[in-house]
Design an enzyme around this catalytic site. Structure first.
Site, PDB file in Angstrom:
ATOM      1  N   ASP A 190       5.621 -29.180 -12.455  1.00 19.66           N
ATOM      2  CA  ASP A 190       5.814 -27.821 -11.960  1.00 19.66           C
ATOM      3  C   ASP A 190       7.242 -27.637 -11.461  1.00 19.66           C
ATOM      4  O   ASP A 190       7.899 -28.588 -11.036  1.00 19.66           O
ATOM      5  CB  ASP A 190       4.854 -27.537 -10.799  1.00 19.66           C
ATOM      6  CG  ASP A 190       3.410 -27.416 -11.248  1.00 19.66           C
ATOM      7  OD1 ASP A 190       3.176 -27.273 -12.457  1.00 19.66           O
ATOM      8  OD2 ASP A 190       2.520 -27.477 -10.376  1.00 19.66           O
ATOM      9  N   PHE A 191       7.686 -26.401 -11.480  1.00 21.55           N
ATOM     10  CA  PHE A 191       9.004 -26.025 -10.983  1.00 21.55           C
ATOM     11  C   PHE A 191       9.261 -26.595  -9.586  1.00 21.55           C
ATOM     12  O   PHE A 191      10.332 -27.130  -9.295  1.00 21.55           O
ATOM     13  CB  PHE A 191       9.086 -24.491 -10.962  1.00 21.55           C
ATOM     14  CG  PHE A 191      10.243 -23.915 -10.189  1.00 21.55           C
ATOM     15  CD1 PHE A 191      11.526 -23.966 -10.688  1.00 21.55           C
ATOM     16  CD2 PHE A 191      10.021 -23.298  -8.967  1.00 21.55           C
ATOM     17  CE1 PHE A 191      12.591 -23.418  -9.977  1.00 21.55           C
ATOM     18  CE2 PHE A 191      11.072 -22.748  -8.248  1.00 21.55           C
ATOM     19  CZ  PHE A 191      12.359 -22.809  -8.763  1.00 21.55           C
TER      20      PHE A 191
END
Length: 312
Positions: A67-68
């Site tokens: 994830d970011f």
């Protein structure tokens, strides 16, 4: 903590076929959007311009996703054959991954297996999120397993927090974040699944880090263990006061766990036959369901850019 930049890419493993990098938090892996000034793709092009492959969409073949907001170990394949061998390890569930996290509250059980099924949230305004089975609007929930071991109890900015090691035994979208939230112990800094609070009270990052990664390909075992970012010397807001389980002992268990033989259906890494230290044993993972035609078509489409010859 130093913010991400195009120059500060940390490489923790390198061979002829693979790189493992320690991805910075709040950095996307790749993007075609003009406003994304910093991505892992751009960091790799800056550091290793000679390794970029013009035949791929982004120049590099990322073997999996983070994830970011998540930092930590991420594997990059440097050619089609290597990407294909890594893909098969993920498909056959032979990859070992372990994450470190700071979660809200003091988790009382020193070890547990979280088994909430996870599905897509169809609720208006939440369609970008996942949810556990039984939640209103939960669509197509699938069996999901996460093993949790408590490492330390302490305070973060004065609030009770636990440092935990998380090992996903399945690979659902946002699995660790959803499971921790469902327990009532959301990950510190998770603005999607965490406790609502003012922006001023939010920490500088989401406290989830991909700590350990092992991919036993047919030609080499790609293994990387990153540094622990959740220590007081790096973040003065984190103040541990009770040691529950030493992290170094868990790392020894992860490293010593046997890799399963896909032809013989051997044990998965750190499965019930080789459990992490702690009281009790987790239930066996769910049986692997047959691959649907839609899943197979999607896999072959994804694989076509990666491998010399897709599996029949």
């Amino acid at each position: 903590m130093e913010p991400g930049s195009v120059e500060n890419l940390c490489v923790v493993y390198r061979s002829r076929d693979f790189l493992v990098v320690n991805k910075h938090w709040d950095v996307r892996i790749d993007s075609k959007a003009w406003w994304e000034t910093l991505t892992l793709q751009k960091q790799l092009r800056h550091r290793f311009p000679e390794l970029a492959d013009p035949d791929t969409c982004y120049g590099f073949r990322f073997c999996h996703q983070l994830d970011f907001s998540t930092s930590g170990a991420l594997c990059v394949a440097l050619n089609k054959a290597a990407a294909g061998s890594a893909y098969r390890c993920f498909k056959d569930r032979r990859v070992t991954k372990a994450y470190l996290a700071l979660v809200r509250g003091h988790v009382q059980e020193s070890r547990m297996t979280i088994s909430y099924a996870i599905g897509k949230n169809s609720t208006e305004g939440r369609t970008h999120t996942m949810c556990i089975e039984g939640t209103q609007g939960c669509e197509n929930p699938k069996p999901s397993l996460t093993e949790l071991v408590v490492l330390e109890h302490g305070l973060y900015a004065g609030d009770p927090v636990s440092k935990v090691l998380l090992q996903p035994l399945t690979g659902r979208t946002h699995q660790l974040r959803v499971h921790c939230s469902a327990l009532g112990h959301p990950i510190v800094g998770d603005q999607t699944y965490g406790q609502a609070s003012s922006q001023e009270d939010q920490p500088f990052r989401m406290m989830l880090h991909a700590f350990y990664l092992r991919i036993p390909t047919c030609t080499e075992c790609v293994e990387a263990c990153t540094l622990d970012p959740f220590v007081p010397t790096l973040d003065a807001c984190w103040s541990p006061h009770t040691l529950v389980q030493p992290l170094d002992k868990l790392v020894q268990v992860l490293r010593a766990a046997p890799d399963p033989d896909p032809t013989e259906g051997g044990p998965r890494p750190c499965s019930p036959s080789t459990p992490l230290p702690g009281p009790g044993r987790p239930p066996p993972p769910p049986a692997k369901l047959p691959e649907t035609e839609a899943q197979r078509a999607s896999s072959l489409k994804w694989l076509s850019e990666w491998t010399l010859e897709p599996d029949n």
